[in-house]
Design a protein around this motif. Structure first.
Motif, PDB file in Angstrom:
ATOM      1  N   LEU A 327       0.839  -1.205   0.000  1.00  0.00           N
ATOM      2  CA  LEU A 327       0.000   0.000   0.000  1.00  0.00           C
ATOM      3  C   LEU A 327       0.868   1.246   0.000  1.00  0.00           C
ATOM      4  CD1 LEU A 327      -2.792   1.392   0.293  1.00  0.00           C
ATOM      5  CD2 LEU A 327      -2.445   1.290   2.785  1.00  0.00           C
ATOM      6  N   PHE A 328       0.621   2.121  -0.987  1.00  0.00           N
ATOM      7  CA  PHE A 328       1.250   3.439  -1.019  1.00  0.00           C
ATOM      8  C   PHE A 328       0.151   4.457  -0.769  1.00  0.00           C
ATOM      9  CE2 PHE A 328       2.322   7.282  -3.555  1.00  0.00           C
ATOM     10  CZ  PHE A 328       3.368   7.726  -2.768  1.00  0.00           C
ATOM     11  N   THR A 329       0.297   5.256   0.280  1.00  0.00           N
ATOM     12  CA  THR A 329      -0.793   6.142   0.692  1.00  0.00           C
ATOM     13  C   THR A 329      -0.748   7.520   0.049  1.00  0.00           C
ATOM     14  OG1 THR A 329       0.488   6.850   2.610  1.00  0.00           O
ATOM     15  CG2 THR A 329      -1.014   5.004   2.914  1.00  0.00           C
ATOM     16  N   GLY A 330       0.415   7.940  -0.490  1.00  0.00           N
ATOM     17  CA  GLY A 330       0.515   9.314  -0.954  1.00  0.00           C
ATOM     18  C   GLY A 330       0.409  10.247   0.242  1.00  0.00           C
ATOM     19  N   ASP A 331      -0.534  11.181   0.199  1.00  0.00           N
ATOM     20  CA  ASP A 331      -0.815  12.093   1.316  1.00  0.00           C
ATOM     21  C   ASP A 331      -2.201  11.797   1.855  1.00  0.00           C
ATOM     22  OD1 ASP A 331       1.438  13.579   1.675  1.00  0.00           O
ATOM     23  OD2 ASP A 331       0.766  15.314   0.530  1.00  0.00           O
ATOM     24  N   GLN A 339     -10.101   2.119   7.635  1.00  0.00           N
ATOM     25  CA  GLN A 339     -10.454   0.767   8.056  1.00  0.00           C
ATOM     26  C   GLN A 339     -11.161   0.015   6.937  1.00  0.00           C
ATOM     27  OE1 GLN A 339     -12.300   0.743  12.003  1.00  0.00           O
ATOM     28  NE2 GLN A 339     -11.450   2.778  12.383  1.00  0.00           N
ATOM     29  N   ASP A 340     -11.963   0.728   6.154  1.00  0.00           N
ATOM     30  CA  ASP A 340     -12.632   0.098   5.010  1.00  0.00           C
ATOM     31  C   ASP A 340     -11.623  -0.340   3.960  1.00  0.00           C
ATOM     32  OD1 ASP A 340     -15.103  -0.577   3.494  1.00  0.00           O
ATOM     33  OD2 ASP A 340     -14.352   0.973   2.132  1.00  0.00           O
ATOM     34  N   ILE A 341     -10.564   0.466   3.777  1.00  0.00           N
ATOM     35  CA  ILE A 341      -9.507   0.082   2.832  1.00  0.00           C
ATOM     36  C   ILE A 341      -8.862  -1.214   3.280  1.00  0.00           C
ATOM     37  CG2 ILE A 341      -7.229   0.746   1.944  1.00  0.00           C
ATOM     38  CD1 ILE A 341      -8.198   3.655   2.056  1.00  0.00           C
ATOM     39  N   GLY A 342      -8.621  -1.330   4.589  1.00  0.00           N
ATOM     40  CA  GLY A 342      -8.052  -2.566   5.107  1.00  0.00           C
ATOM     41  C   GLY A 342      -8.952  -3.759   4.875  1.00  0.00           C
ATOM     42  N   ARG A 343     -10.256  -3.564   5.079  1.00  0.00           N
ATOM     43  CA  ARG A 343     -11.193  -4.676   4.892  1.00  0.00           C
ATOM     44  C   ARG A 343     -11.321  -5.078   3.425  1.00  0.00           C
ATOM     45  NH1 ARG A 343     -14.110  -1.828   9.046  1.00  0.00           N
ATOM     46  NH2 ARG A 343     -15.192  -0.624   7.437  1.00  0.00           N
ATOM     47  N   ARG A 344     -11.339  -4.084   2.533  1.00  0.00           N
ATOM     48  CA  ARG A 344     -11.593  -4.367   1.120  1.00  0.00           C
ATOM     49  C   ARG A 344     -10.344  -4.822   0.370  1.00  0.00           C
ATOM     50  NH1 ARG A 344     -15.560   0.317  -1.279  1.00  0.00           N
ATOM     51  NH2 ARG A 344     -15.362  -1.027  -3.125  1.00  0.00           N
ATOM     52  N   TYR A 345      -9.191  -4.243   0.728  1.00  0.00           N
ATOM     53  CA  TYR A 345      -8.001  -4.481  -0.084  1.00  0.00           C
ATOM     54  C   TYR A 345      -6.831  -5.068   0.709  1.00  0.00           C
ATOM     55  CZ  TYR A 345     -10.699  -1.407  -3.108  1.00  0.00           C
ATOM     56  OH  TYR A 345     -11.704  -0.853  -3.858  1.00  0.00           O
ATOM     57  N   ALA A 380      -5.195   0.085  11.135  1.00  0.00           N
ATOM     58  CA  ALA A 380      -6.479   0.229  10.441  1.00  0.00           C
ATOM     59  C   ALA A 380      -6.482  -0.469   9.079  1.00  0.00           C
ATOM     60  CB  ALA A 380      -6.823   1.707  10.271  1.00  0.00           C
ATOM     61  N   VAL A 381      -5.390  -0.351   8.344  1.00  0.00           N
ATOM     62  CA  VAL A 381      -5.349  -0.955   7.005  1.00  0.00           C
ATOM     63  C   VAL A 381      -4.850  -2.388   7.032  1.00  0.00           C
ATOM     64  CG1 VAL A 381      -5.022   1.286   5.903  1.00  0.00           C
ATOM     65  CG2 VAL A 381      -3.010  -0.092   6.483  1.00  0.00           C
ATOM     66  N   GLY A 382      -4.445  -2.860   8.215  1.00  0.00           N
ATOM     67  CA  GLY A 382      -3.981  -4.233   8.331  1.00  0.00           C
ATOM     68  C   GLY A 382      -2.615  -4.456   7.719  1.00  0.00           C
ATOM     69  N   ALA A 383      -1.691  -3.529   7.970  1.00  0.00           N
ATOM     70  CA  ALA A 383      -0.328  -3.663   7.438  1.00  0.00           C
ATOM     71  C   ALA A 383       0.559  -4.398   8.442  1.00  0.00           C
ATOM     72  CB  ALA A 383       0.266  -2.293   7.128  1.00  0.00           C
ATOM     73  N   ARG A 384       1.209  -5.471   8.008  1.00  0.00           N
ATOM     74  CA  ARG A 384       2.136  -6.198   8.885  1.00  0.00           C
ATOM     75  C   ARG A 384       3.403  -5.401   9.126  1.00  0.00           C
ATOM     76  NH1 ARG A 384       4.661 -10.276   7.686  1.00  0.00           N
ATOM     77  NH2 ARG A 384       4.551 -10.253   5.408  1.00  0.00           N
ATOM     78  N   ASN A 385       3.812  -4.662   8.110  1.00  0.00           N
ATOM     79  CA  ASN A 385       5.013  -3.830   8.191  1.00  0.00           C
ATOM     80  C   ASN A 385       4.723  -2.479   7.551  1.00  0.00           C
ATOM     81  OD1 ASN A 385       7.282  -5.929   9.038  1.00  0.00           O
ATOM     82  ND2 ASN A 385       6.050  -6.904   7.450  1.00  0.00           N
ATOM     83  N   ALA A 386       5.476  -1.475   7.960  1.00  0.00           N
ATOM     84  CA  ALA A 386       5.300  -0.143   7.380  1.00  0.00           C
ATOM     85  C   ALA A 386       6.637   0.563   7.305  1.00  0.00           C
ATOM     86  CB  ALA A 386       4.309   0.674   8.205  1.00  0.00           C
ATOM     87  N   MET A 387       6.715   1.523   6.389  1.00  0.00           N
ATOM     88  CA  MET A 387       7.895   2.386   6.281  1.00  0.00           C
ATOM     89  C   MET A 387       7.428   3.834   6.318  1.00  0.00           C
ATOM     90  SD  MET A 387       8.862   2.036   2.209  1.00  0.00           S
ATOM     91  CE  MET A 387      10.183   3.247   2.360  1.00  0.00           C
ATOM     92  N   PRO A 388       8.080   4.689   7.120  1.00  0.00           N
ATOM     93  CA  PRO A 388       7.676   6.093   7.201  1.00  0.00           C
ATOM     94  C   PRO A 388       8.200   6.900   6.013  1.00  0.00           C
ATOM     95  CG  PRO A 388       9.492   5.669   8.695  1.00  0.00           C
ATOM     96  CD  PRO A 388       9.156   4.359   8.061  1.00  0.00           C
TER      97      PRO A 388
END
Length: 435
Positions: A327-331, A339-345, A380-388
């Motif tokens: 997932l790339f969020t942009g801004d 949370q809906d993004i996490g559920r759907r995608y 919320a999006v269900g990410a196992r890992n993230a990068m700032p």
């Protein structure tokens, strides 16, 4: 006295703009509260219309938006679809109305932005002296890019390299993707004025070409100068003849006008539309790219606010044996729709989440998350890992340089999450996320 005069002028201009907006919205065929141009994406008849007050015209209820779920413009958007300007304008206006209905979104007043602008004049003049510590180069050194690792990414993992700001090289399923590329010294209309880097990009377009790093796709989240940079997109299009651009609805015209080498290689997406990049290379998997909603806005020239869409991107490989999801969020500011993004995608193996450009909070919370909200977004999006991302490169707002990093570390401690799942990175650093 000058401050009082500026306040009066600002309030007068804002009131005039508001009255004109209400009148034009009542009469315009592009109004998001009127029917769209075709039955395939018209508002349902049971959608509630509240035209008794100007406030409801500017901010439809959440029930209106939920009842008026917009179907994709096309089930499989491609490079050769040719949407009319009316269809694009109607759909973008509907998405603007959708964002305006979110309870978390509240556009700041014109006076607030004017006051911030007056304060902001000092930002570029005094930023280095006040916000960048003497130990900056020691605490935040530019890390040399491991081009050998970039030439040989693992096949069973997602490999990401932080080029700087929101520019990330994502290597997934054998496909090399650049997000919001900006290699320029300034994020501005011109290179002699505007926010100037205090940390260099990890590499240049020329470096990528010289080191034989292929680029297959470029994702653009929106048209702000720190995310859509003319020089960078031009150089990439000139250097990679087969490069494809995936952009939000309404940006194809800009690319065709200014980046001529991109013509025929642009696909623009509405929220929830998915473009399938079908690879012709034996060592690549097909990649599905979905535009997902984010709470932000668009504006490039000052008079074109919200005339084009903004979005994040979900990137998923088509490998049936072992799927990879990024997932790339942009801004974005924080909103419950994450949370809906996490559920759907989701869930996502890795997410690039912005943590900077959040102060002053009363102006920036609708557009940018702070580090604590970024940690919440990870869940919320269900990410196992993230990068700032979206910090440590340009002086965009007033928080000290290292504050986003330090607050992220503290927020991860408070959340009881494993700090290794969302660690601060150095510009140029490469991370491998095993699926």
């Amino acid at each position: 006295r000058s401050t009082r005069s500026a306040r009066i002028v600002s309030q007068t201009l804002y009131s005039t703009w508001r009255r004109k907006t209400i009148v034009s919205c009542k009469n315009s065929t592009l109004c998001p509260m009127r029917s769209l141009s075709s039955a395939s994406h018209a508002l349902p008849q049971n959608a509630k219309r509240r035209e008794s007050s100007s406030a409801s015209l500017l901010r439809p209820s959440i029930d209106d938006i939920r009842d008026a779920e917009l179907a994709p413009l096309h089930p499989t958007p491609s490079f050769d679809r040719n949407l009319s300007s009316k269809v694009i304008s109607n759909r973008v206006a509907a998405r603007v109305a959708e964002r305006n209905s979110w309870p978390e979104y509240n556009r700041p007043s014109g006076w607030s932005f004017l006051k911030y602008g007056l304060d902001h004049r000092q930002l570029f003049k005094e930023f280095r002296e006040e916000n960048i510590p003497e130990s900056f180069s020691e605490e935040f050194p530019l890390k040399a890019v491991d081009f050998e690792a970039l030439r040989n990414p693992p096949k069973d993992a997602i490999q990401v390299t932080w080029i700087g700001h929101a520019t990330v090289l994502v290597q997934i399923g054998g496909c090399n993707i650049l997000t919001d590329p900006i290699f320029s010294a300034r994020c501005s209309l011109v290179q002699w004025l505007g926010p100037e880097r205090f940390q260099d990009a990890a590499c240049t377009v020329e470096d990528l070409v010289t080191e034989n790093i292929p680029i297959d796709l470029v994702l653009i989240s929106h048209n702000h100068y720190d995310h859509l940079d003319y020089n960078s997109t031009h150089d990439l299009a000139e250097s990679y003849p087969d490069l494809k651009f995936v952009v939000p609805l309404g940006l194809q015209g800009w690319f065709e006008s200014y980046i001529r080498k991109s013509r025929g290689s642009i696909v623009e997406l509405d929220w929830h539309e998915t473009f399938s990049h079908l690879s012709s290379k034996s060592d690549q998997s097909d990649v599905d790219i979905t535009a997902v909603p984010m709470m932000h806005w668009s504006n490039r020239y000052g008079f074109d606010r919200d005339k084009s869409l903004w979005c994040g991107f979900g990137v998923k490989t088509g490998n049936k044996d072992k799927k990879q999801n990024f997932l790339f969020t942009g801004d974005t500011g924080w909103f419950d729709g994450l949370q809906d993004i996490g559920r759907r995608y989701g869930p996502f193996d890795m997410a690039a989440i912005p943590i900077g450009a959040y102060h002053p909070r009363n102006l920036m919370r609708q557009s940018h998350m702070n580090p604590e909200e970024a940690v919440d977004m990870m869940s919320a999006v269900g990410a196992r890992n993230a990068m700032p991302i979206h910090w440590g490169s340009f002086p965009l707002t007033l928080e000290p340089v290292f504050e986003p990093r330090d607050r992220l570390i503290e927020a991860m401690k408070a959340s009881k999450k494993d700090p290794a799942t969302f660690p601060p990175l150095l510009v140029g650093e490469t991370v491998v996320c095993k699926v």
